[in-house]
Structures are given as C-alpha cells and as structure tokens.
Motif scaffolding. Sequence first.
Motif, short mmCIF file in Angstrom:
data_model
loop_
_atom_site.label_atom_id
_atom_site.label_comp_id
_atom_site.label_asym_id
_atom_site.label_seq_id
_atom_site.Cartn_x
_atom_site.Cartn_y
_atom_site.Cartn_z
N MET A 32 0.82 -1.21 0.00
CA MET A 32 0.00 0.00 0.00
C MET A 32 0.86 1.26 0.00
N LEU A 33 2.15 1.17 0.38
CA LEU A 33 3.00 2.35 0.44
C LEU A 33 3.22 2.97 -0.92
N LYS A 34 3.00 2.22 -1.97
CA LYS A 34 3.29 2.71 -3.32
C LYS A 34 2.42 3.91 -3.68
N ASN A 35 1.18 3.94 -3.16
CA ASN A 35 0.23 4.96 -3.60
C ASN A 35 -0.23 5.87 -2.46
N VAL A 36 0.46 5.87 -1.31
CA VAL A 36 0.04 6.72 -0.20
C VAL A 36 1.20 7.57 0.27
N ASP A 37 0.85 8.63 0.99
CA ASP A 37 1.84 9.50 1.63
C ASP A 37 2.14 8.92 3.01
N ILE A 63 13.25 -4.96 4.36
CA ILE A 63 12.24 -4.04 3.80
C ILE A 63 12.69 -3.50 2.45
N ASP A 64 13.97 -3.10 2.34
CA ASP A 64 14.45 -2.52 1.08
C ASP A 64 14.26 -3.49 -0.09
N GLN A 65 14.66 -4.75 0.12
CA GLN A 65 14.55 -5.74 -0.96
C GLN A 65 13.09 -6.01 -1.31
N TYR A 66 12.25 -6.14 -0.26
CA TYR A 66 10.83 -6.41 -0.51
C TYR A 66 10.16 -5.23 -1.22
N LYS A 74 12.99 4.29 -2.89
CA LYS A 74 13.84 4.20 -1.70
C LYS A 74 13.52 5.31 -0.70
N ASP A 75 13.21 6.53 -1.19
CA ASP A 75 12.88 7.63 -0.28
C ASP A 75 11.65 7.29 0.57
N LYS A 76 10.65 6.69 -0.08
CA LYS A 76 9.44 6.35 0.65
C LYS A 76 9.72 5.25 1.66
N VAL A 77 10.61 4.29 1.30
CA VAL A 77 10.96 3.22 2.24
C VAL A 77 11.69 3.79 3.45
N GLN A 79 11.37 6.81 4.67
CA GLN A 79 10.37 7.50 5.49
C GLN A 79 9.58 6.49 6.33
N PHE A 80 9.24 5.35 5.71
CA PHE A 80 8.45 4.34 6.43
C PHE A 80 9.26 3.74 7.58
N LYS A 81 10.55 3.45 7.33
CA LYS A 81 11.38 2.89 8.39
C LYS A 81 11.52 3.88 9.55
N ALA A 82 11.66 5.16 9.21
CA ALA A 82 11.75 6.18 10.27
C ALA A 82 10.45 6.26 11.06
N ARG A 83 9.31 6.10 10.38
CA ARG A 83 8.02 6.12 11.09
C ARG A 83 7.90 4.94 12.05
N ILE A 84 8.37 3.76 11.62
CA ILE A 84 8.30 2.58 12.49
C ILE A 84 9.16 2.79 13.73
N ILE A 85 10.37 3.32 13.51
CA ILE A 85 11.28 3.55 14.65
C ILE A 85 10.68 4.57 15.61
N THR A 86 10.14 5.68 15.07
CA THR A 86 9.53 6.72 15.90
C THR A 86 8.32 6.18 16.64
N PHE A 87 7.51 5.36 15.95
CA PHE A 87 6.31 4.78 16.56
C PHE A 87 6.67 3.87 17.73
#
Length: 810
Positions: A32-37, A63-66, A74-77, A79-87
């Motif tokens: 779902m990350l492909k089409n969302v902010d 995550i990067d490979q998947y 890669k930029d979106k990935v 951002q997502f990894k940073a969100r997981i760590i912050t969460f």
Amino acid sequence: MTSMKKHLATKLILLFFGLLVSYSLQAQSLSMLKNVDVSSLSDQQISAIQQKMQSEGISMNQIDQYAASQGISKDKVDQFKARIITFNQVPYKIKSRNSGYTDSAFVSNNNTNNDTIKRLQIFGASVFQNTNLSFEPNLRLATPQDYVLGPDDQLLIDIYGMSEVSYKLYVSPEGTILIPDVGAINVSGLTIAEAKKLIIAKLSTIYRGISAGNTFVNISLGNIRSITVFVIGEIQSPGSYTIPSLATVYNALYQSGGPKKSGSFRNIQLIRNNKVFATIDLYDFLVYGKQSNIRLQDQDVIKVLPYNNRVTLTGEVKHPAIFEMKKGETLQNLIDFAGGFTENAYRESITGYRNTLKEKKVIDIDNKNFATFLTEPGDQYNVGKLLDRFENRVQISGAVYRPGVYALTPGMKIKDLIVKADGLREDAFVNRAVIFRKNDMRLPEMTSFSPREALNDTDNILLQRDDSVYIASVLTMKEKDSVYISGQVISPNNYPFADGMTLKDLILLANGFNHKANIAEVDVYRQITDIKTLNENVIKAKTFKIKMDKDLNYGDAATFKLKREDHVVVRSIFGAEDLKQVSIVGEVVAPGNYILTSNNQHISDLLKDAGGLTAYAYPSGAMLIRKPKTNAPKKLLEGVTKRTIQSQQKELLDSLNTSAPQELLNEPDMVAINLQKILVHPKSSDDLILEEGDVLSIPKRPETVSITGEVLMPALIRYQKGKSLKYYIQHAGGFSSRAFESKTYVIYPNGSVDATSSFLGIKAYPEVTPGARIVVPVKPIRHGLNTAESISITSTLVSLMVVLLTFFKK
C-alpha cells in the motif's frame, strides 16, 4: 423480551463493525506504500503494517529488498522505516509529584515551579531514530588480517614476478577453495593471515619462484559473504537479520530499531556458540564516542536485557534526560552523562527525590559528595538555577559621571562609591541624596545623606549589599521654563526660557514675522505671581504693548526683557485674510475655481463670473454643496449640519416614523437653493452669500424620475410633463403590501423635500419634476397586546369598575 432482543441486536452490530475494522487494518501491507503518503499514515495503520510484516516474516533489513520488488521508491521506504522507529520509541512514563501517571515522560521542575513540567526521552533513544546514522560497515577498507573466512567469501589471489596469474575464488559451502593445478584448500574458519600462509605454502609447490624470491603472491578479500544474526530480548523489532560479515553489533541494533522502553542500553549481550562472548555498553559510544570493534559472525545472537536502574536528571544540565546507571556509578557520573552543568546552574547542591517502600522522600546532595553519592532506581534529580541576585553589588545613579553597578568591597563607604563613579557632576544637588537598601528582614527602606559632607568624611555612610545610591540633579529639580509666541510669526511655538532673553530674541527664534503681521504693536502677557497683588484684586496677568517701527527695526523689543511663562501675541493687519476659493461645476460657460473678492459675494456674482448658464442647464436642479466648518465648536457644527439637506431628510423621516435608505443618509451636505428666483432677483434673500469651499453645481436637464422604496419594481421612469405622482407609482408596479402610502415623499434635484399631505381623507401628493426621486417608506409594524398585557389591562379595568360601583352605592 423485546428490549433483550434489541440489546442482543446492538451487540451483534458492534461485533460485526469491530471485525470489519480489524480485517481492514490487517489487510494493510507494504504494497500500500506505493500509492500513499507515508507521513499521512496513522499510528494504528503503522502498527497494522508492522504486524503484517512480522506475520509474513519480513524483518527490518529486508524491507528494502521487498519494497524494490513492489516498485516502491527508496525515499518512501526510508520514510516508512523512520516512522516505524519513531512509533516504537514510546516516551518513558514516570510518575509526577502531583500523583498519577503522565502519558509521556513529564518531570516536575521542583526547584522553580511544581506546575512546570518537561518532556524527557531515554538517553540514547534518538540515535536509533536518526536516518543519517546507520552504522553501515565500510566495505572499501583494507582487508582486516583477523577477518575469519567462511562460505561465500571471495578471495583474490594475484601471482606476479617470474610467473603471472590471477584467481578469483569463492569459498565453497564445504569451506574450501579450488586452485587450478594445486587442488582444494580448506580455509573456512581461518583468518585472512592464516589462510594466506596456507595458500602460499600450497602455491610454492607449483611455482618454484615463490621460494626463490622472484615470484610473489598477494591475497586479499573480494566480495564478502552475508551472515545471519538474531536480535532478541527488549528490542523494538526482534528477529533474524541478514547483514554483511563485516558488520558489528551497532549495525544489527540499528537495523532492529534499538532497545525499546524496557530495554537496557548498557547491558547488551553478544552470544556466540551458546556462550556470552561480550557485553556491550552503548554509553561507550553515546558519551565517549567509542565503537566496539567486535565483528559479528554467522548465527551470533544479540540479546538486549531489561534495564535495572534508571534515573532522571532535569534542570540546568546540558542534556536533561532519563539515564541508565550501572552499579557503583555516582551522581557525578550522571552529571557527566548529561554533558555537565549549564552556565546558570546552581552547583552548591542538587535536590533529589527517591522512592521508599511507601512514598517518596527528598534528599539534598552537597557538591563535595557528588563523586561518592550512589544513585538508586527511580531517583529523580533536579539541578537548580542561580538566583538573580548578587553577593557584592552596589549601584549609583543620577548626577555622577559614571552611573552603574560596582563591586562592594569590605569597609566600602559612600565616598568610595562616588570616587569609583568618577565624582559628582557640576549639576549635582550636594545637600541631600538617598540610599535605597534592605533591612535585616529583606524589606526595602531608605536613608539619606549629604554628598558634600560625605566627600568631607563627615557624613560618610558604610555601604551594604545591594545598596542603590541616587544623587539628584538641580536641573531635574526645577520646573522647565518656557516662553510662548503665537499669531503672525513663521514658527509659532513655545521656546526654552533663559535669563536675559528679550522679545527680539524670541521673535528671531520664531523665524520672524509673516506677511500679515501687524508690526506696529506686539502684545506681551505676563502672569502675576505676587501673592499680595493676587489677594488684593482679580487681575491675574499684566499686558505690555511693545511698539515697532515700519522698517521692522525692533525698537523697544530689543531691550524688553522677557520672564518665564510670558505669552507673546503678534496680531494680523486689520482686514488681512487668506484668499478664499469657491467652485462652480456643470452647465455654465466657464466652470472651475474662483476666488472670493469680497466678504459679501453672492451666488449670482459667481454665475456672472462664470459667464452664465448654458442652453442645457437645469436651474431647478441647481444645488450648493457646503463643507461644515471643521474649526467650529461642536454645538455650532451640529447647528450648521441640521440645516443641510441630509438633516432635513432625517428630520422629515423621523416625523414620519420611518427609516430612510442608507445611501440617502450618506450623501454630501447640500444647501437647497432656488436658482430661478436668484436669476430673477439677484441679491435677494434667496441669493446666498458664498463661503470658502462652496461648490455650486448646475446639472443638465434630467429626463427621468426615480422611484425607490416600497413599490413592486423600483425603477427609473421617463419624465412626463403634467403627470402626477400616482402615474409614476403605477409604472413602478404600484405600492407593495408594506408601503406607507400616506407618507410618500419626493426629493427634488436641488435637495428640497416635499411630503404627501391629507385633509379630510383627501391626499395631496407632491408635484413631480424632472430628476425628482419618489420615496415610498415602509409602514411601521404595530405590535398587538400579548396575553399578559391583555390580562393586566382587563384586571385594571375590572378593579376600576368595582371601585366606581362601590362609590355610587354609597
């Protein structure tokens, strides 16, 4: 029974809705990350995606490979990894002094205000939220000689000299490399240095030049293998991770998100071959910048243990936070972890709060005990701020050359402070000065002294801490002296008075006379201040008339001495006035601005100067626009404006009990005139005398009549000679249901107003002329009596009748 069925149905609906929401959240995945902010994802969605990843066996480092296989950038990935760590970095929760738990790490600043709270993080947690710090191993460094070889490592063997050949060989799963003409060599488990000796020994049997010294061998590491390590315990994302074989514990910890809120930063175990191989303390890196050089091996296990001792340090330190302490570490170690004190820190002692079996207790630690005082789990320490006060400050202000703050020295007196301030100014009031100080109760008090006597050591007072000395100036102790000049001078104003000042001096300060000044006589008014004279008569001021000659020689003015508060008035020549301008616009031969040549110039004179009316002029619509006199008193101004057409309209409407259209009340002030009578009878009472700023407007003959207000269709209608007001009302659709027909009125082009009148029920409508405006007002709303009012009146009447009947019976 029915209520039970409804209750059961409600429960089923809520259960279905909950299952639907749960299913929709579980359906979230990385695709779902492909089409969302990513920044717009809620914490609930992040949690659902993370759970989905764990169920699908996707770790943080995969995550990067998947994501690449799903076409996610890669930029979106990142951002997502940073969100997981912050969460996952939930702020540490501690108990505040006001009882109850806060949602985040809030610590009361007890030294300043119990209601002041600060948000704290666990020291070091932010490192694992920093996307710029990943601890990635450097793959371009020289081959480490202690690197242990394993399957999938690549060895680069270069033979040069008398023989030249190169090999790129991978270590097989069995741990061997196959060298042509040499055979298989087992290198698995050997360091690079050990493998190099073994390989050269084997090559020497084929290449004799190696032993002779004319053939050389260089062995280096090419591509390195990947290893699998396991991160378990109190970690954000526990699991297995595939990382480069040169990676260290820090890289694996970063990949897994770092310790969670219950995890230790100082007791992290590296388990190898089912034994604790090393214990890592992250504070070595966080505080001292030291990285562990222990490289991970395949199947290593990193275990993050729960923390044992955490304490809080707030206040005046450089990095307030929640710190983890080891056994034997002191308060000084804690201060060092926080980067030390700030510039404003109170270092004499630190206040602490410690948990007991039942409650908290307060502890005070002196600075001499910082290095020996041991911390305990749950301790809270607060470093206070320096007081905004001084131990040796005195101040001096007023008539000294260098007012300011000075250091109080033992035995220092008033004279010493004056000398430090470079002495008294010439304008200093030396008879008396004051000292503001505080008594033993720290309450303000004041004492006085004589600066002159203090300098002579006869009234030299001993100074105290925080004394503030004020020495007045004689210039500030006297009233500001001025003289005033007004009238026909270039710069009328008030001017500073000085002894010896003459009338000539004051006129020169005012830049001399203007062209309208009557230089033959100047009035000087002087205030009487003699008590005897004031008591004997009612005269409060004297008048002096100073004569001057026609050649502007000042004569007596040169020698007439002024006194403070004198008022000089230079009057104008009799009859001298500024030129006054009026205007005429519209249908005249020469419209424009004209100057009033006399004080009794009439409208007819202005028309004559303008060449008379043109053939298209409409005299009945002529109007005079007059500006109110802005310098007139308020009551006079109100009297003038009441005579304007705007006020006439308002008075008329008020008498009709109606309201006027707003645009009508906003029109300019006008004076209604009858230009036709003025043309026939010039200089008559209708021929008004003009005033400065008057504008005479002569319009063209209009061809329409305006109907506004309560008609069905307000409109402009062509003027028809001889037609009555009702004719125009009918052409506007007739009166509306809210029309106040009997109060209809007409505003004529010259500003005059005429209203409908009636006699014995017969209405007499105003005459309609070209350019007139017919206004139909709204009928006033009449409210009937409500129930309470009707009952009250009825009761009053009944009571009155009873009284009258009783009276007549008697």
